[in-house]
Design a protein around this motif. Structure first.
Motif, PDB file in Angstrom:
ATOM      1  N   TYR A 209       0.822  -1.213   0.000  1.00  0.00           N
ATOM      2  CA  TYR A 209       0.000   0.000   0.000  1.00  0.00           C
ATOM      3  C   TYR A 209       0.861   1.271   0.000  1.00  0.00           C
ATOM      4  O   TYR A 209       0.418   2.339   0.415  1.00  0.00           O
ATOM      5  CB  TYR A 209      -1.013   0.006   1.153  1.00  0.00           C
ATOM      6  CG  TYR A 209      -0.415  -0.093   2.540  1.00  0.00           C
ATOM      7  CD1 TYR A 209       0.027   1.039   3.211  1.00  0.00           C
ATOM      8  CD2 TYR A 209      -0.307  -1.315   3.184  1.00  0.00           C
ATOM      9  CE1 TYR A 209       0.568   0.955   4.475  1.00  0.00           C
ATOM     10  CE2 TYR A 209       0.231  -1.411   4.460  1.00  0.00           C
ATOM     11  CZ  TYR A 209       0.654  -0.276   5.090  1.00  0.00           C
ATOM     12  OH  TYR A 209       1.188  -0.369   6.351  1.00  0.00           O
ATOM     13  N   THR A 210       2.092   1.145  -0.498  1.00  0.00           N
ATOM     14  CA  THR A 210       2.987   2.287  -0.653  1.00  0.00           C
ATOM     15  C   THR A 210       3.226   2.519  -2.136  1.00  0.00           C
ATOM     16  O   THR A 210       3.616   1.599  -2.859  1.00  0.00           O
ATOM     17  CB  THR A 210       4.339   2.012   0.050  1.00  0.00           C
ATOM     18  OG1 THR A 210       4.089   1.733   1.428  1.00  0.00           O
ATOM     19  CG2 THR A 210       5.270   3.202  -0.068  1.00  0.00           C
ATOM     20  N   TRP A 211       2.973   3.730  -2.603  1.00  0.00           N
ATOM     21  CA  TRP A 211       3.138   4.042  -4.019  1.00  0.00           C
ATOM     22  C   TRP A 211       4.603   3.971  -4.423  1.00  0.00           C
ATOM     23  O   TRP A 211       5.478   4.444  -3.717  1.00  0.00           O
ATOM     24  CB  TRP A 211       2.583   5.438  -4.326  1.00  0.00           C
ATOM     25  CG  TRP A 211       1.122   5.559  -4.069  1.00  0.00           C
ATOM     26  CD1 TRP A 211       0.519   6.368  -3.160  1.00  0.00           C
ATOM     27  CD2 TRP A 211       0.071   4.842  -4.719  1.00  0.00           C
ATOM     28  NE1 TRP A 211      -0.840   6.201  -3.201  1.00  0.00           N
ATOM     29  CE2 TRP A 211      -1.142   5.266  -4.152  1.00  0.00           C
ATOM     30  CE3 TRP A 211       0.020   3.873  -5.719  1.00  0.00           C
ATOM     31  CZ2 TRP A 211      -2.379   4.764  -4.559  1.00  0.00           C
ATOM     32  CZ3 TRP A 211      -1.208   3.377  -6.129  1.00  0.00           C
ATOM     33  CH2 TRP A 211      -2.378   3.821  -5.554  1.00  0.00           C
ATOM     34  N   ASP A 212       4.865   3.403  -5.589  1.00  0.00           N
ATOM     35  CA  ASP A 212       6.228   3.293  -6.113  1.00  0.00           C
ATOM     36  C   ASP A 212       6.571   4.573  -6.879  1.00  0.00           C
ATOM     37  O   ASP A 212       6.658   4.587  -8.100  1.00  0.00           O
ATOM     38  CB  ASP A 212       6.356   2.069  -7.013  1.00  0.00           C
ATOM     39  CG  ASP A 212       7.788   1.838  -7.468  1.00  0.00           C
ATOM     40  OD1 ASP A 212       8.702   2.477  -6.914  1.00  0.00           O
ATOM     41  OD2 ASP A 212       7.985   1.014  -8.380  1.00  0.00           O
ATOM     42  N   PHE A 213       6.768   5.635  -6.150  1.00  0.00           N
ATOM     43  CA  PHE A 213       7.091   6.931  -6.746  1.00  0.00           C
ATOM     44  C   PHE A 213       8.446   6.887  -7.441  1.00  0.00           C
ATOM     45  O   PHE A 213       8.592   7.309  -8.583  1.00  0.00           O
ATOM     46  CB  PHE A 213       7.070   8.024  -5.670  1.00  0.00           C
ATOM     47  CG  PHE A 213       7.513   9.366  -6.169  1.00  0.00           C
ATOM     48  CD1 PHE A 213       6.683  10.136  -6.958  1.00  0.00           C
ATOM     49  CD2 PHE A 213       8.776   9.856  -5.862  1.00  0.00           C
ATOM     50  CE1 PHE A 213       7.097  11.385  -7.430  1.00  0.00           C
ATOM     51  CE2 PHE A 213       9.202  11.090  -6.322  1.00  0.00           C
ATOM     52  CZ  PHE A 213       8.354  11.857  -7.103  1.00  0.00           C
ATOM     53  N   GLU A 214       9.462   6.348  -6.756  1.00  0.00           N
ATOM     54  CA  GLU A 214      10.820   6.329  -7.306  1.00  0.00           C
ATOM     55  C   GLU A 214      10.924   5.502  -8.588  1.00  0.00           C
ATOM     56  O   GLU A 214      11.700   5.817  -9.470  1.00  0.00           O
ATOM     57  CB  GLU A 214      11.815   5.807  -6.270  1.00  0.00           C
ATOM     58  CG  GLU A 214      12.039   6.776  -5.120  1.00  0.00           C
ATOM     59  CD  GLU A 214      12.526   8.142  -5.568  1.00  0.00           C
ATOM     60  OE1 GLU A 214      13.375   8.211  -6.471  1.00  0.00           O
ATOM     61  OE2 GLU A 214      12.052   9.145  -5.014  1.00  0.00           O
ATOM     62  N   GLY A 215      10.140   4.426  -8.684  1.00  0.00           N
ATOM     63  CA  GLY A 215      10.200   3.569  -9.856  1.00  0.00           C
ATOM     64  C   GLY A 215       9.305   4.014 -11.005  1.00  0.00           C
ATOM     65  O   GLY A 215       9.271   3.374 -12.051  1.00  0.00           O
ATOM     66  N   ASN A 216       8.593   5.113 -10.823  1.00  0.00           N
ATOM     67  CA  ASN A 216       7.669   5.572 -11.863  1.00  0.00           C
ATOM     68  C   ASN A 216       8.406   6.433 -12.886  1.00  0.00           C
ATOM     69  O   ASN A 216       9.008   7.453 -12.539  1.00  0.00           O
ATOM     70  CB  ASN A 216       6.529   6.374 -11.232  1.00  0.00           C
ATOM     71  CG  ASN A 216       5.397   6.593 -12.196  1.00  0.00           C
ATOM     72  OD1 ASN A 216       5.581   7.064 -13.304  1.00  0.00           O
ATOM     73  ND2 ASN A 216       4.197   6.257 -11.762  1.00  0.00           N
ATOM     74  N   PRO A 217       8.362   6.046 -14.177  1.00  0.00           N
ATOM     75  CA  PRO A 217       9.064   6.825 -15.199  1.00  0.00           C
ATOM     76  C   PRO A 217       8.479   8.233 -15.387  1.00  0.00           C
ATOM     77  O   PRO A 217       9.141   9.097 -15.948  1.00  0.00           O
ATOM     78  CB  PRO A 217       8.909   5.984 -16.471  1.00  0.00           C
ATOM     79  CG  PRO A 217       7.789   5.059 -16.202  1.00  0.00           C
ATOM     80  CD  PRO A 217       7.707   4.866 -14.723  1.00  0.00           C
ATOM     81  N   GLN A 218       7.277   8.465 -14.900  1.00  0.00           N
ATOM     82  CA  GLN A 218       6.644   9.781 -15.019  1.00  0.00           C
ATOM     83  C   GLN A 218       6.599  10.517 -13.677  1.00  0.00           C
ATOM     84  O   GLN A 218       5.763  11.394 -13.463  1.00  0.00           O
ATOM     85  CB  GLN A 218       5.207   9.616 -15.560  1.00  0.00           C
ATOM     86  CG  GLN A 218       5.119   8.892 -16.881  1.00  0.00           C
ATOM     87  CD  GLN A 218       5.887   9.595 -17.987  1.00  0.00           C
ATOM     88  OE1 GLN A 218       5.922  10.816 -18.057  1.00  0.00           O
ATOM     89  NE2 GLN A 218       6.526   8.820 -18.838  1.00  0.00           N
ATOM     90  N   LYS A 219       7.543  10.206 -12.784  1.00  0.00           N
ATOM     91  CA  LYS A 219       7.499  10.789 -11.437  1.00  0.00           C
ATOM     92  C   LYS A 219       7.609  12.317 -11.422  1.00  0.00           C
ATOM     93  O   LYS A 219       7.163  12.954 -10.486  1.00  0.00           O
ATOM     94  CB  LYS A 219       8.550  10.159 -10.538  1.00  0.00           C
ATOM     95  CG  LYS A 219       9.979  10.452 -10.907  1.00  0.00           C
ATOM     96  CD  LYS A 219      10.907   9.718  -9.970  1.00  0.00           C
ATOM     97  CE  LYS A 219      12.342   9.875 -10.416  1.00  0.00           C
ATOM     98  NZ  LYS A 219      13.228   9.060  -9.598  1.00  0.00           N
ATOM     99  N   SER A 220       8.149  12.903 -12.484  1.00  0.00           N
ATOM    100  CA  SER A 220       8.242  14.371 -12.529  1.00  0.00           C
ATOM    101  C   SER A 220       6.856  15.022 -12.577  1.00  0.00           C
ATOM    102  O   SER A 220       6.707  16.193 -12.252  1.00  0.00           O
ATOM    103  CB  SER A 220       9.069  14.813 -13.738  1.00  0.00           C
ATOM    104  OG  SER A 220       8.423  14.441 -14.945  1.00  0.00           O
ATOM    105  N   GLN A 221       5.849  14.238 -12.952  1.00  0.00           N
ATOM    106  CA  GLN A 221       4.483  14.763 -13.029  1.00  0.00           C
ATOM    107  C   GLN A 221       3.692  14.524 -11.740  1.00  0.00           C
ATOM    108  O   GLN A 221       2.569  14.974 -11.610  1.00  0.00           O
ATOM    109  CB  GLN A 221       3.730  14.086 -14.184  1.00  0.00           C
ATOM    110  CG  GLN A 221       4.349  14.343 -15.542  1.00  0.00           C
ATOM    111  CD  GLN A 221       3.562  13.658 -16.637  1.00  0.00           C
ATOM    112  OE1 GLN A 221       2.344  13.783 -16.714  1.00  0.00           O
ATOM    113  NE2 GLN A 221       4.268  12.923 -17.492  1.00  0.00           N
ATOM    114  N   LEU A 222       4.295  13.815 -10.790  1.00  0.00           N
ATOM    115  CA  LEU A 222       3.574  13.373  -9.594  1.00  0.00           C
ATOM    116  C   LEU A 222       4.070  14.027  -8.315  1.00  0.00           C
ATOM    117  O   LEU A 222       5.227  14.405  -8.204  1.00  0.00           O
ATOM    118  CB  LEU A 222       3.727  11.854  -9.425  1.00  0.00           C
ATOM    119  CG  LEU A 222       3.300  10.963 -10.573  1.00  0.00           C
ATOM    120  CD1 LEU A 222       3.701   9.528 -10.290  1.00  0.00           C
ATOM    121  CD2 LEU A 222       1.814  11.082 -10.808  1.00  0.00           C
ATOM    122  N   GLN A 223       3.163  14.106  -7.349  1.00  0.00           N
ATOM    123  CA  GLN A 223       3.492  14.446  -5.969  1.00  0.00           C
ATOM    124  C   GLN A 223       2.842  13.376  -5.104  1.00  0.00           C
ATOM    125  O   GLN A 223       1.637  13.132  -5.228  1.00  0.00           O
ATOM    126  CB  GLN A 223       2.924  15.805  -5.566  1.00  0.00           C
ATOM    127  CG  GLN A 223       3.662  16.985  -6.097  1.00  0.00           C
ATOM    128  CD  GLN A 223       3.049  18.293  -5.600  1.00  0.00           C
ATOM    129  OE1 GLN A 223       1.981  18.310  -4.991  1.00  0.00           O
ATOM    130  NE2 GLN A 223       3.725  19.386  -5.877  1.00  0.00           N
TER     131      GLN A 223
END
Length: 118
Positions: free
Chosen positions: A76-90
Motif C-alpha cells: 500500500y505504498t506508491w512506487d514513486f521512485e520507480g515511476n518513469p513519469q514521477k516528474s508529473q507526480l506528488q
C-alpha cells in the motif's frame, strides 16, 4: 547445517539445507516454499542485535536461525521512485497528486502487487 526460519513466536516455518550463500537467495527459497513474496519478507538473525538483514548479507554456511516478519507496507505504498513519469507526480503518504500532468493520465503502482484476494 541448515537455515532455520521461525515465526516471531518461535514456530518453525522452514528449514533450508544447504544454507544459501546470502539472505536474498534464502528469501527466494522461502517464496517458493511458503508463497510469501520476497518483497514482503523481513529476516532478523536470532542471537544478534535486532536488525533487519539485507538481501546481500552473507549467511553462515555452518547454519543460521532467523525470524521472518511479513511486512505488507509495500503493498500500500506508491512506487514513486520507480515511476518513469514521477516528474508529473506528488506523493504525500497515500495521496497522489498530479499538478504537472502533461497527458490524460499516469499509471501509478504500489511497490509490491497484491497477489491474492482484495
Amino acid at each position: 547445517p541448515a537455515a532455520r526460519v521461525r515465526t516471531l513466536a518461535g514456530g518453525l516455518l522452514a528449514e533450508v539445507s544447504p544454507v544459501p550463500s546470502c539472505v536474498g537467495d534464502l528469501k527466494v527459497t522461502l517464496e517458493e516454499r511458503l508463497g510469501c513474496p520476497v518483497g514482503l519478507q523481513k529476516l532478523i538473525q536470532m542471537g544478534v542485535s535486532a536488525s533487519i538483514l539485507g538481501d546481500s548479507d552473507a549467511l553462515d554456511p555452518a547454519g543460521v536461525e532467523v525470524v521472518m516478519i511479513v511486512d505488507e507496507t509495500s503493498m500500500y505504498t506508491w512506487d514513486f521512485e520507480g515511476n518513469p513519469q514521477k516528474s508529473q507526480l506528488q506523493v504525500e503518504g497515500s495521496v497522489v497528486k498530479c499538478p504537472e500532468l502533461r497527458t490524460d493520465y499516469v499509471n501509478v503502482l504500489t511497490k509490491e502487487p497484491i497477489r491474492k484476494g482484495v
